[in-house]
Design an enzyme around this catalytic site. Structure first.
Site, PDB file in Angstrom:
ATOM      1  N   TYR A 109       0.845  -1.191   0.000  1.00  0.00           N
ATOM      2  CA  TYR A 109       0.000   0.000   0.000  1.00  0.00           C
ATOM      3  C   TYR A 109       0.881   1.241   0.000  1.00  0.00           C
ATOM      4  CZ  TYR A 109      -4.073  -2.958   1.011  1.00  0.00           C
ATOM      5  OH  TYR A 109      -5.078  -3.895   0.936  1.00  0.00           O
ATOM      6  N   GLU A 110       0.460   2.279  -0.711  1.00  0.00           N
ATOM      7  CA  GLU A 110       1.329   3.445  -0.876  1.00  0.00           C
ATOM      8  C   GLU A 110       1.572   4.195   0.424  1.00  0.00           C
ATOM      9  OE1 GLU A 110      -0.806   5.435  -3.952  1.00  0.00           O
ATOM     10  OE2 GLU A 110      -2.147   6.455  -2.597  1.00  0.00           O
TER      11      GLU A 110
END
Lengths: 275, 261, 275, 261
Positions: free
Chosen positions: D51-52
């Site tokens: 996930y960023e």
């Protein structure tokens, strides 16, 4: 996903004659056992990369494994010179050693660029020193927004990086803590990587200050207890400072050095500690 | 020189006194580390020690034996990557004082730690090299150099410029884009040299007790400038000496015990 | 060393009309209470910088504090639009809002360059998109070693950065953990910084995954329990997801929005949680 | 369309099936996250979710409600800075698959998530913007796009190019220096579109059970290419549906409870 294997097999399959090899560990977690295996397997013509060559590269250089060294500080920390390194540079023994010399900041940024998949890094450095005229890999670069001139260094992209860490789990996830230097960047910058660890465990209990190398970013993991000796593994062992002092005498003379290597490395099984 | 302390002790104490409390200091191993830890034990309890191994705000309980000694990580405010130390902490000019040694030093406090004699490719003596020094010299707000004074070290012309002091004189740092102010003092076993504000040339401003200007001139490979108001360094206090010797003893005892683990 | 002070005093002394202000926190640890204090103190003409504007900037924009926004993703995460942000862009209400638009990678690298004291950062990004022709601050740069063309973005150097963290000690050292986003870089990139914390403690017990901001790298610390609400503080509170959903209706209409702000922010004392 | 499952469920299941085990997947919130977690719960237990927000190898026990949901950090292999996710993990091409949504999509799978109508400076609809998408589209080895198919979204010409699929056709990615292979599939509520290997144009290759090619054409703002061997997507299995519904329920229950803390 990382393969969990023996040190012997990992070195045989990952380190080839002529490779660019980085072994990192800033005083702490230096992968001595892996370097000894490289020496035993008789690798030649390596371009060795390391910020602080230390005893580990003194041994590789003295045993004739290296044709070139890319580095930023080559001494026996707190003791004095690296005599095998000096003998190679000053006298070409056992073979000439080509140097590519940087500052710590330059080397660290070169690993950062390698880890980031960029061809170069930008920094403030080297200006006014004699390093740029003696080191090909230092250039100027102009900021496209401010017009300011800065320094560029090219990415380091070793064929293989070798580091030592405290632990891995059975899936090959690697955990290290304490002073972790440039190890993460050095592993991520390389095409292949080998991590030797103090132990392989079922679960990596979180530790403050830990750095994790996920299994899928590592090529091979080998369990080598005391694999960092005579350096140390925070939480596992202390630095063998006496060994660093004794090395000065061992390494000063070519024959003494060769005899020591014969007895403690070449004839030795794959063990971490030889004193 | 007094019988009560050695020249090296005087040098370390004089170096420690250069460090102001609540400043951040980039520390190299050896004498700089001893001096910085002495300062922390005496007048500068909130001195922030930064080691290039990644330890910010290190608070070692004994003298570290190497720049990556585990004791530096143990009570540090933070342990970060080596890249971060240089990029986020040193490079932007956050660090007040950098401490450097030298194998050769010239009158403008430029430093050589790379090669002596011969050529770069084929030197007479191959030294360890740059390490963190070029960027410490460039980016710390001030630099202090600690080095024993003798003709081998204090040379008219460096064999290699590893780290820049004042280059070839006034204005050079600005021309090169070096953002720190440069060397503030050179502490030796004979006295203290400071750059002349006008010429940037190192000038002897203090002699340690018992040392003479003639002795300093004889140990310097260029015609040494001497300040008109040459002063005498305040001798080490009993407290400074006691604490310094305790620090040195802690190093020796840990060194003796370290091989056992 | 950081000054430990009240939120009111810190905002009054650190945030001025016309400043470039970054408030960061990636979903987690968003400094809502500090933003409310900025609104209460009536700051104007701010250039707001933030990767994900979120509700916190919707409120600042709707209250007329901002003249410009530098950002990479402006939505109500998992819910939909930021209506005050849209109203400002689409209709100029309450004042026109100038946009400087990047990608996340670009914004993160701009903070990295700011933290590193460099005028720009190099990355692979934006190529082929319509962003460069609509955003002045994107340029090309050529690698001096390989000739490859890459993208450059200029450093972000806010006048002041505001973040929220879990804890500080009495000397002003700040500790945060969990998802820590770009907060460290945002603080280090700024001329001044304010950190609100859940609590001030005697000793910062180490926590795995912690990020430490040393006291000497921070300007001011203020204790503001629940200062991240409706976002969350890992280990202290959970995200008020209902609030994010409710905000959609509150913010959709100008009058409803103003009434809500009047009641919950302007008339409110300096507390962290208003629902 | 069957009564047994919704079109969105079929879309999510079809997206999950695109993910191979032991690969690394860059996940956006919403449907991509649901699909990735469904894959992990079914055929790809060793799928690495990235996930960023900085979570590498996230293993959420329920569906995360946002990209920075604390549950993502809790069992992740590592939580790193946002800069590190993009610079050390995405940019060098370490991530196998990127999952993207779209407000507008064209025949070469270019994506708009920035503005619709009017001009950039004065748009009719201001969308959230780029987020991580331009670099995910550029640097992941492959990209999968999940989006409902209708005339508002499947447009002949984008109002703004936020993220590049195949640009204006064959060879464009290489010319632009984009290192990933680009979009591999577009999963919709009607079927699956894949780029023609020769022209790069999106071609309808699968219809979900009950859907028709006419329906797909009517929902597409350009003359939609349809594969000669148009296949029917395998319907969701009972296991897939059960696990998907459990995931969705976990999200709703945590959402209801989350305001209490």
């Amino acid at each position: 996903m990382a393969e969990i294997t023996s040190l012997r097999h990992a070195v045989a399959s990952l380190v080839h004659d002529g490779d660019v090899v980085a072994m990192e560990g800033f005083t702490h977690l230096i992968p001595f056992a892996a370097a000894h295996e490289v020496i035993r397997q008789g690798r030649r013509d390596l371009t060795l990369v390391r910020m602080t060559p230390d005893l580990i590269y003194d041994q590789l250089i003295g045993m004739g494994c290296a044709k070139a060294l890319v580095f930023s500080w080559g001494g026996n920390p707190g003791v004095g010179s690296l005599h095998r390194f000096r003998d190679a540079v000053e006298n070409g023994w056992p073979t000439p050693l080509q140097l590519e010399e940087h500052s710590h900041a330059g080397m660290a940024n070169r690993y950062v660029a390698g880890a980031a998949g960029l061809p170069f890094a930008v920094m403030r450095g080297y200006t006014g020193t004699d390093l740029p005229e003696n080191t090909a890999n230092i250039a100027s670069i102009v900021c496209p927004f401010t017009g300011e001139t800065l320094t560029a260094v090219p990415a380091l992209q070793p064929d293989v990086t070798i580091v030592h860490a405290q632990r891995a789990d059975r899936r090959g996830n690697v955990q290290m803590w304490g002073i972790t230097g440039v190890q993460k960047e050095a592993v991520l910058a390389a095409s292949r990587s080998l991590v030797t660890v103090e132990e392989i465990v079922d679960e990596l209990a979180p530790v403050p200050g830990q750095v994790i190398l996920p299994s899928w970013a590592v090529t091979a993991v080998a369990e080598v207890p005391s694999g960092a000796h005579p350096s140390y593994a925070h939480g596992y062992s202390e630095r063998d400072n006496d060994f660093y002092v004794r090395w000065d005498a061992v390494s000063r003379d070519r024959e003494t050095f060769l005899a020591w290597m014969e007895q403690h490395v070449l004839e030795s099984a794959n063990v971490g500690r030889q004193t | 020189m007094s019988d009560d302390w050695s020249a090296d002790e005087m040098m370390t104490v004089a170096a420690a006194r250069q460090l102001r409390d609540k400043t951040a200091c980039f520390v190299g191993i050896g004498l700089p580390s001893t001096a910085a830890n002495l300062a922390r034990a005496t007048h500068a309890p909130d001195l922030v020690l930064i080691y290039e191994s990644g330890c910010l705000g290190a608070k070692p309980q004994r003298l570290p034996l190497s720049i990556g000694d585990g004791i530096l990580a143990e009570n540090a405010d933070a342990v970060v990557s080596v890249a971060e130390v240089f990029n986020y902490w040193l490079q932007p000019g956050r660090i007040d004082i950098g401490f450097l040694g030298a194998a050769q030093l010239d009158r403008f406090a430029n430093i050589n730690t790379t090669v002596i004699g011969g050529t770069y490719a084929s030197p007479k003596v191959r030294l360890p090299g740059a390490g963190g020094a070029p960027e410490i010299a460039a980016s710390c707000r001030e630099v202090i150099i600690v080095v024993r004074q003798n003709l081998r070290t204090f040379v008219d012309r460096l064999d290699f410029v590893t780290s820049v002091g004042f280059g070839s004189g006034p204005g050079d740092r600005a021309r090169l884009g070096l953002r720190g102010d440069g060397p503030k003092a050179v502490i030796t076993d004979i006295g203290i040299l400071e750059p002349d504000p006008r010429t940037c040339e190192l000038t002897l401003t203090h002699l340690h007790p018992g040392a003479t200007a003639e002795q300093a001139r004889a140990a310097t490979g260029w015609p040494l400038a001497v300040a008109d108001d040459l002063r005498t360094t305040r001798p080490p206090t009993a407290e400074e000496l006691t604490l310094l010797r305790q620090l040195e003893a802690s190093k020796t005892s840990s060194q003796a015990g370290a091989g056992v683990a």
